[in-house]
Design an enzyme around this catalytic site. Structure first.
Site, PDB file in Angstrom:
ATOM      1  N   ILE A 208       0.850  -1.187   0.000  1.00 25.63           N
ATOM      2  CA  ILE A 208       0.000   0.000   0.000  1.00 25.63           C
ATOM      3  C   ILE A 208       0.889   1.241   0.000  1.00 25.63           C
ATOM      4  O   ILE A 208       1.781   1.375   0.846  1.00 25.63           O
ATOM      5  CB  ILE A 208      -0.932   0.013   1.226  1.00 25.63           C
ATOM      6  CG1 ILE A 208      -1.809  -1.242   1.228  1.00 25.63           C
ATOM      7  CG2 ILE A 208      -1.798   1.269   1.233  1.00 25.63           C
ATOM      8  CD1 ILE A 208      -2.682  -1.364   2.454  1.00 25.63           C
ATOM      9  N   ASN A 215      -1.886   5.838   8.698  1.00 23.68           N
ATOM     10  CA  ASN A 215      -1.881   5.611  10.151  1.00 23.68           C
ATOM     11  C   ASN A 215      -1.619   6.892  10.925  1.00 23.68           C
ATOM     12  O   ASN A 215      -2.244   7.152  11.961  1.00 23.68           O
ATOM     13  CB  ASN A 215      -0.835   4.557  10.511  1.00 23.68           C
ATOM     14  CG  ASN A 215      -1.300   3.136  10.220  1.00 23.68           C
ATOM     15  OD1 ASN A 215      -2.489   2.838  10.289  1.00 23.68           O
ATOM     16  ND2 ASN A 215      -0.369   2.269   9.879  1.00 23.68           N
ATOM     17  N   HIS A 220      -4.570   4.054  13.805  1.00 23.84           N
ATOM     18  CA  HIS A 220      -4.368   2.646  13.417  1.00 23.84           C
ATOM     19  C   HIS A 220      -5.683   1.903  13.208  1.00 23.84           C
ATOM     20  O   HIS A 220      -5.724   0.934  12.440  1.00 23.84           O
ATOM     21  CB  HIS A 220      -3.518   1.935  14.471  1.00 23.84           C
ATOM     22  CG  HIS A 220      -2.080   2.364  14.447  1.00 23.84           C
ATOM     23  ND1 HIS A 220      -1.153   1.808  13.598  1.00 23.84           N
ATOM     24  CD2 HIS A 220      -1.418   3.318  15.147  1.00 23.84           C
ATOM     25  CE1 HIS A 220       0.031   2.389  13.774  1.00 23.84           C
ATOM     26  NE2 HIS A 220      -0.109   3.310  14.717  1.00 23.84           N
ATOM     27  N   TYR A 241      -8.670 -20.500  -6.423  1.00 27.83           N
ATOM     28  CA  TYR A 241      -7.491 -21.338  -6.211  1.00 27.83           C
ATOM     29  C   TYR A 241      -6.190 -20.533  -6.161  1.00 27.83           C
ATOM     30  O   TYR A 241      -5.110 -21.103  -6.047  1.00 27.83           O
ATOM     31  CB  TYR A 241      -7.387 -22.430  -7.276  1.00 27.83           C
ATOM     32  CG  TYR A 241      -7.425 -21.939  -8.707  1.00 27.83           C
ATOM     33  CD1 TYR A 241      -6.323 -21.370  -9.299  1.00 27.83           C
ATOM     34  CD2 TYR A 241      -8.586 -22.079  -9.470  1.00 27.83           C
ATOM     35  CE1 TYR A 241      -6.354 -20.943 -10.618  1.00 27.83           C
ATOM     36  CE2 TYR A 241      -8.634 -21.656 -10.787  1.00 27.83           C
ATOM     37  CZ  TYR A 241      -7.520 -21.090 -11.352  1.00 27.83           C
ATOM     38  OH  TYR A 241      -7.555 -20.660 -12.655  1.00 27.83           O
ATOM     39  N   GLU A 250       1.606  -3.478   5.745  1.00 28.35           N
ATOM     40  CA  GLU A 250       0.828  -3.206   4.534  1.00 28.35           C
ATOM     41  C   GLU A 250       1.283  -4.056   3.359  1.00 28.35           C
ATOM     42  O   GLU A 250       0.949  -3.759   2.210  1.00 28.35           O
ATOM     43  CB  GLU A 250       0.947  -1.725   4.156  1.00 28.35           C
ATOM     44  CG  GLU A 250       2.324  -1.295   3.670  1.00 28.35           C
ATOM     45  CD  GLU A 250       3.263  -0.876   4.787  1.00 28.35           C
ATOM     46  OE1 GLU A 250       4.145  -0.043   4.520  1.00 28.35           O
ATOM     47  OE2 GLU A 250       3.124  -1.388   5.915  1.00 28.35           O
ATOM     48  N   ARG A 272      -4.733  -3.287  -9.389  1.00 27.89           N
ATOM     49  CA  ARG A 272      -4.274  -1.917  -9.123  1.00 27.89           C
ATOM     50  C   ARG A 272      -5.355  -0.902  -9.461  1.00 27.89           C
ATOM     51  O   ARG A 272      -5.644   0.017  -8.679  1.00 27.89           O
ATOM     52  CB  ARG A 272      -3.010  -1.623  -9.943  1.00 27.89           C
ATOM     53  CG  ARG A 272      -2.395  -0.261  -9.649  1.00 27.89           C
ATOM     54  CD  ARG A 272      -1.657   0.284 -10.851  1.00 27.89           C
ATOM     55  NE  ARG A 272      -2.540   0.501 -11.994  1.00 27.89           N
ATOM     56  CZ  ARG A 272      -3.385   1.529 -12.108  1.00 27.89           C
ATOM     57  NH1 ARG A 272      -3.473   2.439 -11.147  1.00 27.89           N
ATOM     58  NH2 ARG A 272      -4.157   1.640 -13.175  1.00 27.89           N
TER      59      ARG A 272
END
Length: 347
Positions: A208, A215, A220, A241, A250, A272
């Site tokens: 990320i 944060n 958090h 699968y 992250e 993305r």
């Protein structure tokens, strides 16, 4: 009673989920002597759900059979094709279907619902209605099975996201690395032709972007919400699968089969774009960077992860919110392969 105890001891003696399903149907076959017994799980997303046979054994079979995990969804029975199974799962109670015609078996369905695994059904076919004592025995064995599945989840899954955790990665990787090596050999022997089911296996590291900022600005608890939402998007973007891991913080890792090397970048580009288009509560837009590499013959977990991590670092250095393919970057001269001599890497 001794036979039941022996089977339960054998059932809980395995940590492999595939073997656990095999042992469950084999145990019930030996104890109940039914026409057949099978475990069927729901796979696919909410719009397109199908039944995957995890393990099924008949009264005269020597070993259980199962659908390959990489079976195409359209080749599997649709959810509505088996209405009693669907009802059993929906109502979370045992459902019995009497014979539709003389000579057909009675089908009894028991729900299998766990916290993180795809929901499923145990289906037992018998020549006559199952006695109440056998029903209680079956239900009791299923409770032990579900409890053992929960213990496996506790040891193998990340407590926040429900994805597989770091310590399960090596074993899973090595199984897929063997598969990748066998597929590579099959393609080589076939003169480079495309071989059915000989998929390419890719490893991707997903990170990320600017997660520390999330944060710091929002706390958090909001950061954990971002991780949860991202884990749901991972499940939605990948197939049943594919293997999804949270490595910590992250950082996420995915092991995925693709029909060709060109497909994998498209798969991760779709992830993305999906993440970038999502509005995260209290945070707004969140983006991810992805580094990926194809598994090779003789690969180790550290070697494959290092290649994908180099591609991820390149993506971070070149604007973030992008997918970087290690092999493509090497071909373009952006990155170089590490020369390996024995156990020493020379960069």
């Amino acid at each position: 009673m001794t036979l039941v105890v022996e089977h339960l001891a054998e059932l809980t003696g395995f940590r492999d989920r595939d073997l656990l399903d095999v042992m469950l149907v084999s145990t019930l076959r030996d104890l109940l002597r039914p026409v057949s017994v099978g475990i069927y799980r729901v796979v696919g997303d909410a719009r397109k759900q199908h039944w995957l046979t995890r393990a099924r054994i008949g009264e005269h079979d020597t070993a259980p059979a199962a659908d390959p995990l990489w079976t195409e969804l359209d080749d599997l029975p649709a959810l509505h094709d088996c209405p009693e199974r669907a009802q059993c799962l929906r109502e979370e109670r045992a459902i019995e279907r009497p014979p539709a015609a003389p000579g057909e078996p009675v089908r009894l369905h028991f729900p299998i619902v766990t916290e993180h695994e795809a929901a499923g059904v145990l289906e037992v076919e018998t020549s006559a209605p199952m006695p109440e004592e056998q029903r209680r025995t079956t239900a009791g064995i299923l409770r032990i099975y579900r409890n053992f599945q929960s213990l496996l989840d506790y040891s193998e899954r990340d407590t926040l996201t429900g994805l597989l955790n770091r310590k399960t990665f090596d074993e899973c990787f090595l199984r897929l690395a063997v598969e990748a090596a066998n597929n590579e050999q099959a393609r080589a022997q076939g003169g480079g032709r495309r071989i059915a089911n000989a998929a390419f296996v890719h490893l991707a590291v997903i990170d990320i972007d600017h997660f520390k900022r999330v944060n710091d600005l929002h706390g958090h608890l909001i950061g954990d919400e971002v991780l949860l939402l991202l884990s749901r998007q991972l499940r939605a973007c990948f197939r049943f699968y594919d293997h999804l891991f949270r490595f910590g913080g992250e950082e996420f890792v995915v092991l995925v089969r693709c029909a060709s090397p060109q497909v994998a970048p498209e798969v991760f580009e779709r992830l993305r774009a999906t993440v970038a288009a999502c509005v995260f509560p209290r945070v707004g837009q969140v983006t991810v960077s992805v580094g990926m590499s194809r598994l090779r013959a003789g690969d180790t977990p550290s070697a494959a992860f290092e290649r994908a991590d180099k591609a991820l670092y390149w993506a971070k250095q070149h604007g973030r919110n992008r997918v970087a393919d290690f092999e493509a970057l090497v071909a373009a001269g952006e990155l170089s392969e590490a020369a390996r001599t024995g156990d020493v890497e020379l960069f």
